[in-house]
Design an enzyme around this catalytic site. Structure first.
Site, PDB file in Angstrom:
ATOM      1  N   HIS A  14     -34.973  77.902   0.636  1.00  8.62           N
ATOM      2  CA  HIS A  14     -34.845  76.530   0.115  1.00  8.62           C
ATOM      3  C   HIS A  14     -36.219  75.859   0.049  1.00  8.62           C
ATOM      4  CE1 HIS A  14     -30.766  77.008   2.173  1.00  8.62           C
ATOM      5  NE2 HIS A  14     -30.424  76.718   0.931  1.00  8.62           N
ATOM      6  N   GLY A  57     -32.543  79.047  -7.093  1.00  9.54           N
ATOM      7  CA  GLY A  57     -33.050  80.327  -6.609  1.00  9.54           C
ATOM      8  C   GLY A  57     -32.492  81.492  -7.411  1.00  9.54           C
ATOM      9  N   GLN A  58     -33.326  82.497  -7.601  1.00  5.28           N
ATOM     10  CA  GLN A  58     -32.865  83.720  -8.275  1.00  5.28           C
ATOM     11  C   GLN A  58     -31.789  84.423  -7.454  1.00  5.28           C
ATOM     12  OE1 GLN A  58     -35.831  86.877  -9.163  1.00  5.28           O
ATOM     13  NE2 GLN A  58     -34.045  88.214  -8.897  1.00  5.28           N
ATOM     14  N   LYS A  59     -31.757  84.124  -6.151  1.00  5.02           N
ATOM     15  CA  LYS A  59     -30.751  84.752  -5.289  1.00  5.02           C
ATOM     16  C   LYS A  59     -29.346  84.528  -5.864  1.00  5.02           C
ATOM     17  CE  LYS A  59     -28.700  85.014  -0.928  1.00  5.02           C
ATOM     18  NZ  LYS A  59     -27.643  84.046  -1.169  1.00  5.02           N
ATOM     19  N   GLY A 109     -27.609  72.754   2.552  1.00  2.00           N
ATOM     20  CA  GLY A 109     -28.114  72.608   3.913  1.00  2.00           C
ATOM     21  C   GLY A 109     -28.259  73.928   4.639  1.00  2.00           C
ATOM     22  N   ALA A 110     -28.366  73.848   5.998  1.00  2.00           N
ATOM     23  CA  ALA A 110     -28.740  75.011   6.825  1.00  2.00           C
ATOM     24  C   ALA A 110     -29.985  75.637   6.188  1.00  2.00           C
ATOM     25  CB  ALA A 110     -27.600  76.011   6.950  1.00  2.00           C
ATOM     26  N   LEU A 111     -30.983  74.788   6.030  1.00  2.00           N
ATOM     27  CA  LEU A 111     -32.147  75.145   5.207  1.00  2.00           C
ATOM     28  C   LEU A 111     -33.003  76.230   5.849  1.00  2.00           C
ATOM     29  CD1 LEU A 111     -33.245  71.595   3.975  1.00  2.00           C
ATOM     30  CD2 LEU A 111     -31.676  73.222   2.894  1.00  2.00           C
ATOM     31  N   SER A 128     -28.217  80.951   4.134  1.00  4.00           N
ATOM     32  CA  SER A 128     -27.691  80.125   5.229  1.00  4.00           C
ATOM     33  C   SER A 128     -26.633  80.904   6.006  1.00  4.00           C
ATOM     34  CB  SER A 128     -27.064  78.850   4.666  1.00  4.00           C
ATOM     35  OG  SER A 128     -28.018  78.153   3.900  1.00  4.00           O
ATOM     36  N   ARG A 129     -25.886  81.750   5.300  1.00  2.00           N
ATOM     37  CA  ARG A 129     -24.809  82.498   5.968  1.00  2.00           C
ATOM     38  C   ARG A 129     -25.354  83.553   6.943  1.00  2.00           C
ATOM     39  NH1 ARG A 129     -22.531  81.543   0.857  1.00  2.00           N
ATOM     40  NH2 ARG A 129     -20.480  80.554   0.938  1.00  2.00           N
TER      41      ARG A 129
HETATM   42  P1  AMP Z   1     -27.480  76.978  -1.145  1.00  2.00           P
HETATM   43  O1  AMP Z   1     -27.858  75.981  -0.100  1.00  2.00           O
HETATM   44  O2  AMP Z   1     -27.158  78.325  -0.602  1.00  2.00           O
HETATM   45  O3  AMP Z   1     -26.432  76.447  -2.097  1.00  2.00           O
HETATM   46  O4  AMP Z   1     -28.782  77.208  -2.023  1.00  2.00           O
HETATM   47  C1  AMP Z   1     -29.457  76.137  -2.619  1.00  2.00           C
HETATM   48  C2  AMP Z   1     -30.495  76.699  -3.569  1.00  2.00           C
HETATM   49  O5  AMP Z   1     -31.416  77.512  -2.847  1.00  2.00           O
HETATM   50  C3  AMP Z   1     -29.858  77.599  -4.649  1.00  2.00           C
HETATM   51  O6  AMP Z   1     -30.509  77.363  -5.892  1.00  2.00           O
HETATM   52  C4  AMP Z   1     -30.152  78.990  -4.127  1.00  2.00           C
HETATM   53  O7  AMP Z   1     -30.220  79.969  -5.144  1.00  2.00           O
HETATM   54  C5  AMP Z   1     -31.510  78.785  -3.466  1.00  2.00           C
HETATM   55  N1  AMP Z   1     -31.741  79.835  -2.468  1.00  2.00           N
HETATM   56  C6  AMP Z   1     -30.906  80.222  -1.474  1.00  2.00           C
HETATM   57  N2  AMP Z   1     -31.433  81.276  -0.799  1.00  2.00           N
HETATM   58  C7  AMP Z   1     -32.627  81.555  -1.388  1.00  2.00           C
HETATM   59  C8  AMP Z   1     -33.645  82.538  -1.171  1.00  2.00           C
HETATM   60  N3  AMP Z   1     -33.550  83.459  -0.209  1.00  2.00           N
HETATM   61  N4  AMP Z   1     -34.732  82.539  -1.975  1.00  2.00           N
HETATM   62  C9  AMP Z   1     -34.853  81.609  -2.984  1.00  2.00           C
HETATM   63  N5  AMP Z   1     -33.915  80.665  -3.236  1.00  2.00           N
HETATM   64  C10 AMP Z   1     -32.809  80.633  -2.462  1.00  2.00           C
END
Ligand code: AMP
Length: 280
Positions: free
Chosen positions: A37, A147-149, A31-33, A186-187
């Site tokens: 995302h 995500g590659q992040k 979340g906190a999309l 999100s952070r």
């Molecule tokens: P999270 O909500 O942070 O657990 O992320 C959910 C998915 O979104 C994970 O596969 C992350 O790698 C991807 N994600 C988060 N930030 C980015 C970004 N800036 N670019 C691409 N994918 C992202």
């Protein structure tokens, strides 16, 4: 868009005629999309008929209670954003729904789970593996998007799929960044304006290290130079490593840009950020 909170309802919905013979794309999130995302949703829409996105802040992947408590929660906005971007189902379960039996299972991913994020966030990848495995079993997607992040997380999920024989394809989508290079996260919502500027040192360091590696400077010299940039009170470096992008083993001497990733993690205003770039 359907918003579903219960696993049994999600399973029944997927089993209905509407979903038969359709390709299901799954995007797990906390979340906190943001646009990072949404990029995963866009990628899923290009090749799948039905898009399911989970919004679940998984407590088992947090090794720090404050980080979990302060993690941004914007469920109503998230649901609107998913609907606007053509998601079909938002799955938003409670902790009770996901961990009916408590959290009794741990997963050891071997070496790859012990370095970088694994070293600084003990138990993190076990929690990631557990929740992603649960979602894969419930949803049985054809393709799942990451995500590659979170590059190391992607390798962990690959290992999960291979080791447990999930019949699911995985996609790794390039990191979406702000204009000045900061990886969307999100952070970031918890950073002040000044904090966001200070946080640019992470991406700038990655770009500088890449240039220097390609010019032939040694891994040791580059590492020393990058570490010397982190001497302020606001920004703290946790790790900077040049690694093999699949095994996450450290590279000591560099001679081939194939499969090399530069990874960095640290804190800005007490908030933990990670980033990486690939060499080729
Ligand atoms: P999270 O909500 O942070 O657990 O992320 C959910 C998915 O979104 C994970 O596969 C992350 O790698 C991807 N994600 C988060 N930030 C980015 C970004 N800036 N670019 C691409 N994918 C992202």
């Amino acid at each position: 868009m359907l918003v579903i909170n219960e696993t049994s309802i999600l399973i029944d919905t997927i089993d209905t005629k509407k979903f038969q013979n359709k390709t299901i794309g799954f995007v797990p999130t906390m979340g906190a999309l943001h646009d990072g995302h949404i990029e995963l949703i866009r990628a899923a829409k290009l090749e799948c008929d039905i898009i399911i996105c989970s919004i679940y802040i998984n407590p088992t992947q947090f090794n720090n209670v404050t980080d979990l408590e302060k993690y941004p929660r914007t469920l109503d906005d998230d649901i609107n954003l998913l609907e606007k971007n053509g998601c079909d189902i938002a799955f938003c379960p409670s902790d009770k729904e996901m961990f009916k039996m408590g959290n009794t299972l741990t997963i050891d991913f071997g070496e790859i789970g012990k370095v970088l994020e694994g070293e600084f966030r003990p138990g993190h990848f076990s929690g990631v593996g557990l929740i992603v495995g649960k979602f894969f079993n419930i949803i049985k997607p054809n393709i799942s998007y990451f995500g590659q992040k979170d590059l190391q997380q992607f390798s962990i999920v690959k290992s999960l799929v291979q080791n447990l024989n999930f019949n699911i394809q995985l996609r790794c989508i390039p990191t979406v960044r702000s204009k000045d290079g900061l990886a969307l996260s999100s952070r970031n919502a918890r950073l002040s304006k000044n904090g966001k500027e200070e946080a640019l040192v992470f991406y700038d360091s990655l770009v500088l290290a890449k240039q220097k590696l390609l010019k032939g400077e040694t891994v040791d010299d580059i590492t020393k130079e990058i570490k010397s940039k982190f001497n302020s009170d606001i920004v703290k470096l946790e790790y900077f490593e040049i690694v093999h992008q699949d095994t996450f083993e450290k590279i000591n001497t560099f001679n081939n840009p194939e499969n090399i990733a530069i990874c960095i993690a640290g804190y800005v205003e007490g908030i933990r950020l990670i980033d990486n770039i690939l060499l080729s």
